[in-house]
Design a protein around this motif. Structure first.
Motif, PDB file in Angstrom:
ATOM      1  N   PRO A 154       0.809  -1.220   0.000  1.00 33.87           N
ATOM      2  CA  PRO A 154       0.000   0.000   0.000  1.00 33.87           C
ATOM      3  C   PRO A 154       0.842   1.269   0.000  1.00 33.87           C
ATOM      4  O   PRO A 154       1.978   1.288   0.463  1.00 33.87           O
ATOM      5  CB  PRO A 154      -0.797  -0.118   1.308  1.00 33.87           C
ATOM      6  N   SER A 155       0.261   2.317  -0.538  1.00 33.55           N
ATOM      7  CA  SER A 155       0.835   3.657  -0.374  1.00 33.55           C
ATOM      8  C   SER A 155       0.215   4.269   0.877  1.00 33.55           C
ATOM      9  O   SER A 155      -0.441   3.579   1.659  1.00 33.55           O
ATOM     10  CB  SER A 155       0.532   4.513  -1.604  1.00 33.55           C
ATOM     11  N   MET A 156       0.445   5.550   1.081  1.00 34.87           N
ATOM     12  CA  MET A 156      -0.091   6.226   2.254  1.00 34.87           C
ATOM     13  C   MET A 156      -1.616   6.249   2.214  1.00 34.87           C
ATOM     14  O   MET A 156      -2.226   6.601   1.206  1.00 34.87           O
ATOM     15  CB  MET A 156       0.436   7.657   2.323  1.00 34.87           C
ATOM     16  N   LEU A 157      -2.219   5.849   3.305  1.00 39.38           N
ATOM     17  CA  LEU A 157      -3.665   5.901   3.437  1.00 39.38           C
ATOM     18  C   LEU A 157      -4.171   7.335   3.488  1.00 39.38           C
ATOM     19  O   LEU A 157      -3.516   8.207   4.064  1.00 39.38           O
ATOM     20  CB  LEU A 157      -4.088   5.211   4.737  1.00 39.38           C
ATOM     21  N   GLU A 158      -5.350   7.546   2.927  1.00 42.94           N
ATOM     22  CA  GLU A 158      -5.971   8.863   3.037  1.00 42.94           C
ATOM     23  C   GLU A 158      -6.110   9.288   4.490  1.00 42.94           C
ATOM     24  O   GLU A 158      -5.846  10.435   4.850  1.00 42.94           O
ATOM     25  CB  GLU A 158      -7.347   8.850   2.359  1.00 42.94           C
ATOM     26  N   LYS A 159      -6.493   8.326   5.352  1.00 39.58           N
ATOM     27  CA  LYS A 159      -6.720   8.680   6.753  1.00 39.58           C
ATOM     28  C   LYS A 159      -5.420   8.941   7.517  1.00 39.58           C
ATOM     29  O   LYS A 159      -5.449   9.418   8.648  1.00 39.58           O
ATOM     30  CB  LYS A 159      -7.550   7.597   7.449  1.00 39.58           C
ATOM     31  N   SER A 160      -4.284   8.601   6.899  1.00 37.91           N
ATOM     32  CA  SER A 160      -2.983   8.844   7.537  1.00 37.91           C
ATOM     33  C   SER A 160      -2.286  10.089   6.994  1.00 37.91           C
ATOM     34  O   SER A 160      -1.152  10.382   7.372  1.00 37.91           O
ATOM     35  CB  SER A 160      -2.073   7.633   7.342  1.00 37.91           C
ATOM     36  N   LYS A 161      -2.951  10.833   6.118  1.00 35.76           N
ATOM     37  CA  LYS A 161      -2.318  11.977   5.462  1.00 35.76           C
ATOM     38  C   LYS A 161      -1.868  13.030   6.466  1.00 35.76           C
ATOM     39  O   LYS A 161      -0.778  13.604   6.342  1.00 35.76           O
ATOM     40  CB  LYS A 161      -3.278  12.591   4.448  1.00 35.76           C
ATOM     41  N   GLU A 162      -2.695  13.284   7.481  1.00 38.74           N
ATOM     42  CA  GLU A 162      -2.335  14.316   8.460  1.00 38.74           C
ATOM     43  C   GLU A 162      -1.078  13.923   9.227  1.00 38.74           C
ATOM     44  O   GLU A 162      -0.236  14.775   9.529  1.00 38.74           O
ATOM     45  CB  GLU A 162      -3.500  14.532   9.441  1.00 38.74           C
ATOM     46  N   LYS A 163      -0.927  12.634   9.498  1.00 34.69           N
ATOM     47  CA  LYS A 163       0.210  12.152  10.283  1.00 34.69           C
ATOM     48  C   LYS A 163       1.482  12.028   9.446  1.00 34.69           C
ATOM     49  O   LYS A 163       2.574  12.358   9.904  1.00 34.69           O
ATOM     50  CB  LYS A 163      -0.144  10.802  10.913  1.00 34.69           C
ATOM     51  N   TYR A 164       1.352  11.531   8.207  1.00 36.29           N
ATOM     52  CA  TYR A 164       2.532  11.207   7.394  1.00 36.29           C
ATOM     53  C   TYR A 164       2.680  12.053   6.135  1.00 36.29           C
ATOM     54  O   TYR A 164       3.625  11.852   5.367  1.00 36.29           O
ATOM     55  CB  TYR A 164       2.496   9.727   6.985  1.00 36.29           C
ATOM     56  N   GLY A 165       1.776  12.992   5.921  1.00 35.39           N
ATOM     57  CA  GLY A 165       1.776  13.759   4.684  1.00 35.39           C
ATOM     58  C   GLY A 165       3.065  14.517   4.413  1.00 35.39           C
ATOM     59  O   GLY A 165       3.496  14.641   3.257  1.00 35.39           O
ATOM     60  N   LYS A 166       3.721  14.994   5.453  1.00 38.64           N
ATOM     61  CA  LYS A 166       4.958  15.755   5.255  1.00 38.64           C
ATOM     62  C   LYS A 166       6.088  14.868   4.754  1.00 38.64           C
ATOM     63  O   LYS A 166       6.992  15.331   4.052  1.00 38.64           O
ATOM     64  CB  LYS A 166       5.365  16.447   6.559  1.00 38.64           C
ATOM     65  N   LEU A 167       6.045  13.590   5.118  1.00 40.37           N
ATOM     66  CA  LEU A 167       7.052  12.645   4.631  1.00 40.37           C
ATOM     67  C   LEU A 167       6.764  12.253   3.185  1.00 40.37           C
ATOM     68  O   LEU A 167       7.677  12.174   2.367  1.00 40.37           O
ATOM     69  CB  LEU A 167       7.069  11.395   5.518  1.00 40.37           C
ATOM     70  N   PHE A 168       5.484  12.032   2.869  1.00 43.94           N
ATOM     71  CA  PHE A 168       5.097  11.570   1.537  1.00 43.94           C
ATOM     72  C   PHE A 168       4.696  12.742   0.642  1.00 43.94           C
ATOM     73  O   PHE A 168       3.588  12.792   0.123  1.00 43.94           O
ATOM     74  CB  PHE A 168       3.950  10.570   1.652  1.00 43.94           C
ATOM     75  N   GLN A 169       5.613  13.687   0.438  1.00 50.00           N
ATOM     76  CA  GLN A 169       5.339  14.841  -0.408  1.00 50.00           C
ATOM     77  C   GLN A 169       5.097  14.410  -1.852  1.00 50.00           C
ATOM     78  O   GLN A 169       5.892  13.672  -2.437  1.00 50.00           O
ATOM     79  CB  GLN A 169       6.519  15.814  -0.357  1.00 50.00           C
ATOM     80  N   GLY A 170       3.976  14.855  -2.423  1.00 44.36           N
ATOM     81  CA  GLY A 170       3.667  14.566  -3.814  1.00 44.36           C
ATOM     82  C   GLY A 170       3.023  13.218  -4.060  1.00 44.36           C
ATOM     83  O   GLY A 170       2.701  12.877  -5.201  1.00 44.36           O
ATOM     84  N   PHE A 171       2.830  12.425  -3.013  1.00 40.09           N
ATOM     85  CA  PHE A 171       2.177  11.124  -3.164  1.00 40.09           C
ATOM     86  C   PHE A 171       0.658  11.294  -3.127  1.00 40.09           C
ATOM     87  O   PHE A 171       0.143  12.090  -2.346  1.00 40.09           O
ATOM     88  CB  PHE A 171       2.596  10.174  -2.041  1.00 40.09           C
ATOM     89  N   GLN A 172      -0.033  10.529  -3.955  1.00 39.20           N
ATOM     90  CA  GLN A 172      -1.487  10.531  -3.942  1.00 39.20           C
ATOM     91  C   GLN A 172      -1.978   9.556  -2.877  1.00 39.20           C
ATOM     92  O   GLN A 172      -1.755   8.339  -3.012  1.00 39.20           O
ATOM     93  CB  GLN A 172      -2.039  10.109  -5.303  1.00 39.20           C
ATOM     94  N   PRO A 173      -2.600  10.026  -1.812  1.00 39.13           N
ATOM     95  CA  PRO A 173      -3.109   9.091  -0.796  1.00 39.13           C
ATOM     96  C   PRO A 173      -4.149   8.157  -1.405  1.00 39.13           C
ATOM     97  O   PRO A 173      -4.861   8.517  -2.347  1.00 39.13           O
ATOM     98  CB  PRO A 173      -3.750  10.009   0.252  1.00 39.13           C
ATOM     99  N   VAL A 174      -4.221   6.938  -0.885  1.00 40.05           N
ATOM    100  CA  VAL A 174      -5.171   5.952  -1.409  1.00 40.05           C
ATOM    101  C   VAL A 174      -6.247   5.658  -0.369  1.00 40.05           C
ATOM    102  O   VAL A 174      -6.025   5.774   0.838  1.00 40.05           O
ATOM    103  CB  VAL A 174      -4.458   4.656  -1.838  1.00 40.05           C
ATOM    104  N   SER A 175      -7.393   5.280  -0.865  1.00 38.17           N
ATOM    105  CA  SER A 175      -8.542   5.066   0.020  1.00 38.17           C
ATOM    106  C   SER A 175      -8.432   3.747   0.778  1.00 38.17           C
ATOM    107  O   SER A 175      -7.800   2.786   0.321  1.00 38.17           O
ATOM    108  CB  SER A 175      -9.835   5.064  -0.799  1.00 38.17           C
ATOM    109  N   SER A 176      -9.083   3.712   1.915  1.00 38.23           N
ATOM    110  CA  SER A 176      -9.174   2.469   2.687  1.00 38.23           C
ATOM    111  C   SER A 176      -9.853   1.386   1.871  1.00 38.23           C
ATOM    112  O   SER A 176      -9.487   0.211   1.952  1.00 38.23           O
ATOM    113  CB  SER A 176      -9.954   2.713   3.980  1.00 38.23           C
ATOM    114  N   GLU A 177     -10.829   1.776   1.060  1.00 37.85           N
ATOM    115  CA  GLU A 177     -11.558   0.804   0.241  1.00 37.85           C
ATOM    116  C   GLU A 177     -10.621   0.083  -0.718  1.00 37.85           C
ATOM    117  O   GLU A 177     -10.665  -1.146  -0.834  1.00 37.85           O
ATOM    118  CB  GLU A 177     -12.666   1.492  -0.548  1.00 37.85           C
ATOM    119  N   ARG A 178      -9.748   0.816  -1.405  1.00 38.94           N
ATOM    120  CA  ARG A 178      -8.832   0.192  -2.375  1.00 38.94           C
ATOM    121  C   ARG A 178      -7.862  -0.758  -1.682  1.00 38.94           C
ATOM    122  O   ARG A 178      -7.581  -1.851  -2.176  1.00 38.94           O
ATOM    123  CB  ARG A 178      -8.056   1.264  -3.138  1.00 38.94           C
TER     124      ARG A 178
END
Length: 199
Positions: A154-178
């Protein structure tokens, strides 16, 4: 169907539980579980868990830690965090868990986007993910009794964007459903030796 979910209280583990809970009996194990505690860096702990749980139809592992540091600052001891947890921990879940897995069962391990899309400070995590991916591909041709093995990356979860977003600059968060659907495919599908990349 009885599934053992190791790492059930983590972000990915919670997604997997929500996706599969209505179709399977899920035993939730984690480092801090009161009923099914497990430390995947300890062979004895993994064995104790399987002894307590007994035979299962599927094993899913979403557990695993890594130290994040640039290579010029990382010590061998810090690198071993990912080796002992994310990599060997998951491999040992397979080696021990096979003896408790029913015929035609499935094993699903967890890797991650960092093995394919590098970030600074993430080389140790990438190494462990790549090792698990290679293990799955090779082990699949040796699995006994119709057992299948795959991994979800998996890539960064949408629900984890607030926690890890600064590390994953430019990454498209993915949904829990996917991400949940990738684990569902591994558990209920017919493929083996696959890496389901959710990027």
């Amino acid at each position: 169907m009885k599934i053992l979910l190791i790492g059930a209280t983590g972000a990915i583990g919670e997604v997997v539980y929500e996706e599969l809970k209505n179709d399977t009996e899920i035993i939730q194990a984690s480092r801090n579980s009161a009923d099914y505690p497990v430390d995947i860096t300890s062979e004895a702990s993994i064995k104790a868990l399987f002894e307590k749980v007994g035979e299962v139809d599927g094993i899913i592992c979403t557990a695993g830690s890594a130290h994040f540091s640039t290579v010029d600052e990382m010590t061998p001891e810090q690198n071993m965090v990912a080796v002992n947890s994310k990599q060997l921990g998951q491999v040992n879940v397979v080696l021990i868990g096979l003896h408790y897995l029913r015929d035609n069962g499935s094993i699903t391990l967890t890797t991650g986007v960092l093995m394919d899309d590098p970030l600074k400070t993430a080389s140790s995590s990438a190494m462990a993910n790549g090792g698990v991916s290679a293990f799955v591909k090779s082990a699949a041709i040796e699995m006994p009794r119709g057992i299948r093995i795959n991994h979800v990356s998996p890539s960064m979860l949408e629900k984890s964007k607030e926690k890890y977003g600064k590390l994953f600059q430019g990454f498209q968060p993915v949904s829990s459903e996917r991400i949940g659907l990738a684990y569902r495919k591994s558990v209920f599908g017919a493929q083996t030796g696959q890496g389901y990349k959710v990027y």
